[in-house]
Design a protein around this motif. Structure first.
Motif, short mmCIF file in Angstrom:
data_model
loop_
_atom_site.label_atom_id
_atom_site.label_comp_id
_atom_site.label_asym_id
_atom_site.label_seq_id
_atom_site.Cartn_x
_atom_site.Cartn_y
_atom_site.Cartn_z
N VAL A 263 -26.49 13.24 42.56
CA VAL A 263 -26.49 12.78 43.96
C VAL A 263 -27.76 11.98 44.25
O VAL A 263 -27.71 10.90 44.87
CB VAL A 263 -26.38 13.98 44.92
CG1 VAL A 263 -26.59 13.53 46.36
CG2 VAL A 263 -25.01 14.64 44.78
N ARG A 264 -28.89 12.49 43.79
CA ARG A 264 -30.16 11.79 44.02
C ARG A 264 -30.14 10.40 43.38
O ARG A 264 -30.52 9.40 44.01
CB ARG A 264 -31.31 12.60 43.45
CG ARG A 264 -32.67 11.91 43.50
CD ARG A 264 -33.73 12.78 42.86
NE ARG A 264 -35.02 12.12 42.81
CZ ARG A 264 -35.41 11.28 41.84
NH1 ARG A 264 -34.57 11.02 40.83
NH2 ARG A 264 -36.59 10.72 41.85
N GLY A 265 -29.67 10.32 42.13
CA GLY A 265 -29.61 9.03 41.45
C GLY A 265 -28.66 8.07 42.13
O GLY A 265 -28.96 6.88 42.29
N ALA A 266 -27.48 8.59 42.57
CA ALA A 266 -26.50 7.73 43.25
C ALA A 266 -27.05 7.20 44.57
O ALA A 266 -26.85 6.02 44.92
CB ALA A 266 -25.22 8.52 43.48
N LEU A 267 -27.77 8.04 45.32
CA LEU A 267 -28.34 7.59 46.59
C LEU A 267 -29.42 6.54 46.37
O LEU A 267 -29.51 5.57 47.14
CB LEU A 267 -28.91 8.80 47.34
CG LEU A 267 -27.89 9.79 47.91
CD1 LEU A 267 -28.59 10.98 48.54
CD2 LEU A 267 -26.97 9.11 48.92
N ARG A 268 -30.23 6.72 45.34
CA ARG A 268 -31.27 5.73 45.06
C ARG A 268 -30.67 4.39 44.64
O ARG A 268 -31.16 3.34 45.02
CB ARG A 268 -32.22 6.25 43.98
CG ARG A 268 -33.10 7.41 44.45
CD ARG A 268 -34.04 7.86 43.33
NE ARG A 268 -34.98 6.82 42.97
CZ ARG A 268 -36.14 6.59 43.58
NH1 ARG A 268 -36.49 7.36 44.61
NH2 ARG A 268 -36.94 5.63 43.18
N ILE A 269 -29.60 4.44 43.85
CA ILE A 269 -28.94 3.20 43.44
C ILE A 269 -28.33 2.52 44.66
O ILE A 269 -28.39 1.28 44.80
CB ILE A 269 -27.86 3.51 42.38
CG1 ILE A 269 -28.55 3.90 41.05
CG2 ILE A 269 -26.96 2.30 42.16
CD1 ILE A 269 -27.59 4.36 39.98
N ALA A 270 -27.69 3.32 45.52
CA ALA A 270 -27.08 2.75 46.74
C ALA A 270 -28.13 2.10 47.63
O ALA A 270 -27.84 1.13 48.35
CB ALA A 270 -26.34 3.83 47.52
#
Length: 275
Positions: A263-270
């Motif tokens: 989730v953290r990685g996906a939010l940072r990419i977004a």
């Protein structure tokens, strides 16, 4: 009376030797991890190259062969430090069973070497797989972009494995040293059977703990905090009466941790940030 005193003295030396062996493994790893050569304890080729640069050796420390030659001793030290305590119930029982044999110490050593041989093979396989993974990440663009998710996937896999029937079966074998010994030791060919006993026990312990050891592999064997935490969990699971109560909570914690990283990685990419 004299025989009882000799037995008590032998037991003290035996416990002292095992304790010193485990302690020495931890001390060597701690000293190595605090030295300029700490990067050589890590499986990542970049760490090996960085360590060689710090040392000023100029050698190709990132080559597969030189990396493996350095990594395997560190891996075996880690195995002794983390896995030997969980093997103590079987070692103690085997020592009592073979107490009347002239070469009981040699039999104990053979069993221990058989056990360590399994983990040596596992370490070499993990190292080889990791080298291949690094090569693929370097060559394949989409995999390089998704490399941030690999630690999370390892955590998720380790957590899910804690709930599997294979984990339960292997853990049951590791937690039943008497039944395991009765089924594996006949004493007709003591040396060969002691070696095979160590191999079989190593296979079941690897089946029980391989995903947790991969976690250790993923963060590098120089991280003593990780080693202490994971070693304590694995030893308790296999040797303590209440150890099985840790299995599923530990699995749930690992799954949660892996999910949070995703989730953290996906939010940072977004958000347009590096994962």
């Amino acid at each position: 009376m004299l025989g009882a005193l000799r037995t008590a003295d032998d037991d003290r030396w035996y416990r002292l030797a095992l304790g010193l062996l485990v302690l020495a493994a931890w001390v060597v790893l701690a000293l190595w991890g605090a030295s300029p050569q700490a990067g050589r304890l890590h499986h990542d080729p970049a760490h090996h190259a960085e360590s060689a640069a710090v040392a000023g050796t100029g050698e190709d420390a990132s080559s597969p062969v030189s990396g493996l030659l350095v990594f395997v001793p560190g891996w075996m030290l880690m195995t002794v430090a983390m896995m030997l305590p969980g093997m103590l119930p079987l070692l103690n029982l085997f020592r009592r069973v073979t107490s009347g044999r002239a070469h009981r110490d040699l039999l104990l050593i053979l069993m221990g070497l058989g056990y360590l041989a399994v983990w040596a093979v596992f370490g070499v396989a993990a190292y080889g797989g990791d080298r291949i993974l690094h090569e693929l990440v370097d060559r394949i663009l989409w995999l390089r972009r998704a490399a941030w998710s690999i630690p999370a996937i390892v955590l998720l896999g380790a957590g899910i494995y804690q709930f599997t029937s294979l984990k339960e079966k292997c853990l049951a074998e590791c937690r039943s040293p008497y039944a395991f010994l009765v089924g594996s030791w006949h004493g007709r060919r003591p040396g060969r059977e002691a070696w095979q006993l160590g191999l079989r026990h190593g296979v079941f312990c690897a089946g029980c703990c391989w995903t947790l050891m991969l976690l250790m592999f993923a963060v590098g064997v120089a991280h003593l905090g990780w080693m202490l935490a994971l070693g304590a969990v694995m030893s308790a699971e296999r040797a303590m009466p209440w150890g099985r109560r840790l299995t599923r909570p530990a699995g749930a914690l690992l799954i949660l941790w892996g999910a949070l990283l995703i989730v953290r990685g996906a939010l940072r990419i977004a958000a347009g940030l590096p994962a």
